[in-house]
Motif scaffolding. Structure first.
Motif, short mmCIF file in Angstrom:
data_model
loop_
_atom_site.label_atom_id
_atom_site.label_comp_id
_atom_site.label_asym_id
_atom_site.label_seq_id
_atom_site.Cartn_x
_atom_site.Cartn_y
_atom_site.Cartn_z
N LYS A 86 -34.97 27.06 55.25
CA LYS A 86 -33.50 27.10 55.23
C LYS A 86 -32.98 28.33 55.97
CE LYS A 86 -31.20 25.94 51.49
NZ LYS A 86 -30.78 25.85 50.08
N THR A 87 -33.63 29.48 55.73
CA THR A 87 -33.22 30.71 56.40
C THR A 87 -33.39 30.60 57.91
OG1 THR A 87 -33.80 32.01 54.45
CG2 THR A 87 -33.61 33.21 56.52
N THR A 88 -34.53 30.08 58.35
CA THR A 88 -34.79 29.91 59.78
C THR A 88 -33.77 28.99 60.42
OG1 THR A 88 -37.15 30.28 59.43
CG2 THR A 88 -36.52 29.19 61.48
N LEU A 89 -33.49 27.84 59.77
CA LEU A 89 -32.53 26.89 60.31
C LEU A 89 -31.14 27.52 60.40
CD1 LEU A 89 -31.77 24.08 61.33
CD2 LEU A 89 -31.56 23.36 58.93
N MET A 90 -30.72 28.20 59.33
CA MET A 90 -29.39 28.81 59.32
C MET A 90 -29.27 29.90 60.39
SD MET A 90 -27.14 30.37 56.17
CE MET A 90 -27.94 31.95 56.01
N GLU A 91 -30.27 30.75 60.52
CA GLU A 91 -30.23 31.82 61.53
C GLU A 91 -30.16 31.24 62.94
OE1 GLU A 91 -33.68 34.20 60.66
OE2 GLU A 91 -32.67 35.24 59.00
N ASN A 92 -30.93 30.18 63.19
CA ASN A 92 -30.90 29.56 64.52
C ASN A 92 -29.56 28.87 64.79
OD1 ASN A 92 -33.53 29.90 66.03
ND2 ASN A 92 -34.26 29.33 64.00
N MET A 93 -28.99 28.23 63.76
CA MET A 93 -27.67 27.61 63.95
C MET A 93 -26.63 28.67 64.26
SD MET A 93 -27.63 24.63 60.99
CE MET A 93 -25.91 24.18 61.26
N LYS A 94 -26.67 29.80 63.52
CA LYS A 94 -25.73 30.88 63.77
C LYS A 94 -25.95 31.49 65.16
CE LYS A 94 -25.07 33.73 60.20
NZ LYS A 94 -25.36 34.51 58.97
N LYS A 146 -22.12 23.29 62.19
CA LYS A 146 -22.21 21.97 61.57
C LYS A 146 -22.99 21.03 62.50
CE LYS A 146 -19.32 18.88 58.90
NZ LYS A 146 -17.97 18.60 58.46
N ILE A 147 -23.94 20.30 61.90
CA ILE A 147 -24.73 19.31 62.63
C ILE A 147 -24.71 18.03 61.82
CG2 ILE A 147 -27.03 18.70 63.48
CD1 ILE A 147 -27.63 21.72 63.63
N LYS A 148 -24.36 16.90 62.49
CA LYS A 148 -24.38 15.60 61.81
C LYS A 148 -25.52 14.78 62.41
CE LYS A 148 -19.74 14.91 60.17
NZ LYS A 148 -18.74 13.91 59.89
N THR A 149 -26.35 14.21 61.53
CA THR A 149 -27.42 13.31 61.94
C THR A 149 -27.24 12.02 61.14
OG1 THR A 149 -29.05 13.93 60.27
CG2 THR A 149 -28.93 15.33 62.22
N PRO A 150 -27.98 10.98 61.48
CA PRO A 150 -27.86 9.74 60.68
C PRO A 150 -28.22 9.95 59.20
CG PRO A 150 -28.97 9.27 62.75
CD PRO A 150 -28.79 10.76 62.68
N LEU A 151 -29.09 10.92 58.91
CA LEU A 151 -29.51 11.14 57.51
C LEU A 151 -28.75 12.26 56.80
CD1 LEU A 151 -33.40 10.82 57.84
CD2 LEU A 151 -31.79 9.13 56.96
N PHE A 152 -28.37 13.30 57.53
CA PHE A 152 -27.82 14.49 56.89
C PHE A 152 -26.62 15.04 57.65
CE2 PHE A 152 -32.44 14.53 56.12
CZ PHE A 152 -32.45 14.51 54.73
N THR A 153 -25.82 15.82 56.92
CA THR A 153 -24.83 16.70 57.52
C THR A 153 -25.24 18.10 57.11
OG1 THR A 153 -23.09 15.05 57.38
CG2 THR A 153 -22.40 17.35 57.61
N ILE A 154 -25.56 18.93 58.10
CA ILE A 154 -26.06 20.27 57.85
C ILE A 154 -24.98 21.25 58.28
CG2 ILE A 154 -27.92 21.90 58.34
CD1 ILE A 154 -29.50 19.30 59.29
N SER A 155 -24.62 22.18 57.41
CA SER A 155 -23.56 23.13 57.76
C SER A 155 -23.85 24.50 57.21
CB SER A 155 -22.21 22.63 57.25
OG SER A 155 -22.23 22.53 55.85
N VAL A 156 -23.32 25.50 57.90
CA VAL A 156 -23.37 26.88 57.44
C VAL A 156 -22.01 27.15 56.81
CG1 VAL A 156 -23.59 29.30 58.13
CG2 VAL A 156 -24.95 27.54 59.28
N ALA A 157 -22.00 27.54 55.54
CA ALA A 157 -20.74 27.74 54.83
C ALA A 157 -20.81 29.04 54.04
CB ALA A 157 -20.47 26.57 53.91
#
Length: 164
Positions: free
Chosen positions: A81-89, A95-106
């Protein structure tokens, strides 16, 4: 015969020994029957108790193993989770929308984290929560080894069944 029934028979035997009216052969025969059966029952109890102890140790080991595995998975999850959030930032994507998930930094909700930087003596009393006093058991035991007091005493130690 059940264990409690054997205990009752033991009390009857004890009465026979004290009343002096029962002949010695009857007492010997009764003793052999009761003690032999009682010892067999006690041995059976000991077997069950030792088996349970082994099961308990096995379960404790399994609990420790599963707890270690759970902790490992929790740490891996946190790292992912930390790696994904740091890379998104880093790429400016919140915010990333995929067919399975909506991933967001909040932003975290709730109250802002509080950090006390000063010494406890510098904080005014109205901001402190009074705590009830706790008894120092070791200090009281040391005092009782020197003298008796009206407000405390030591209880006798209990008993336990030893099986080796």
């Amino acid at each position: 015969m059940r264990l409690y029934e054997l205990s009752e028979q033991y009390e009857i035997l004890e009465q026979m020994l004290y009343d002096g009216e029962t002949d010695e052969q009857t007492i010997r025969d009764t003793m052999e029957a009761i003690f032999g059966e009682f010892e067999d029952k006690a041995e059976s109890y000991a077997i069950i108790i030792t088996d349970m102890k082994a099961d308990i140790e096995t379960l404790k080991a399994e609990e420790s193993r599963l707890n270690a595995r759970r902790t490992s998975l929790e740490n891996r999850q946190k790292a992912l989770k930390t790696t994904l959030m740091e890379n998104m930032k880093a790429i400016g994507k919140t915010k990333i929308k995929t067919p399975l998930f909506t991933i967001s930094v909040a932003k975290n909700g709730g109250q802002e984290p509080l950090v006390i930087d000063g010494a406890i003596d510098d904080i005014p009393g109205r901001f402190l929560i009074p705590q009830p006093p706790k008894v120092n058991g070791d200090a009281v035991r040391a005092l009782l080894s020197e003298r008796q007091v009206d407000w405390a005493h030591l209880e006798p130690r209990g008993e336990h069944l030893g099986i080796r």
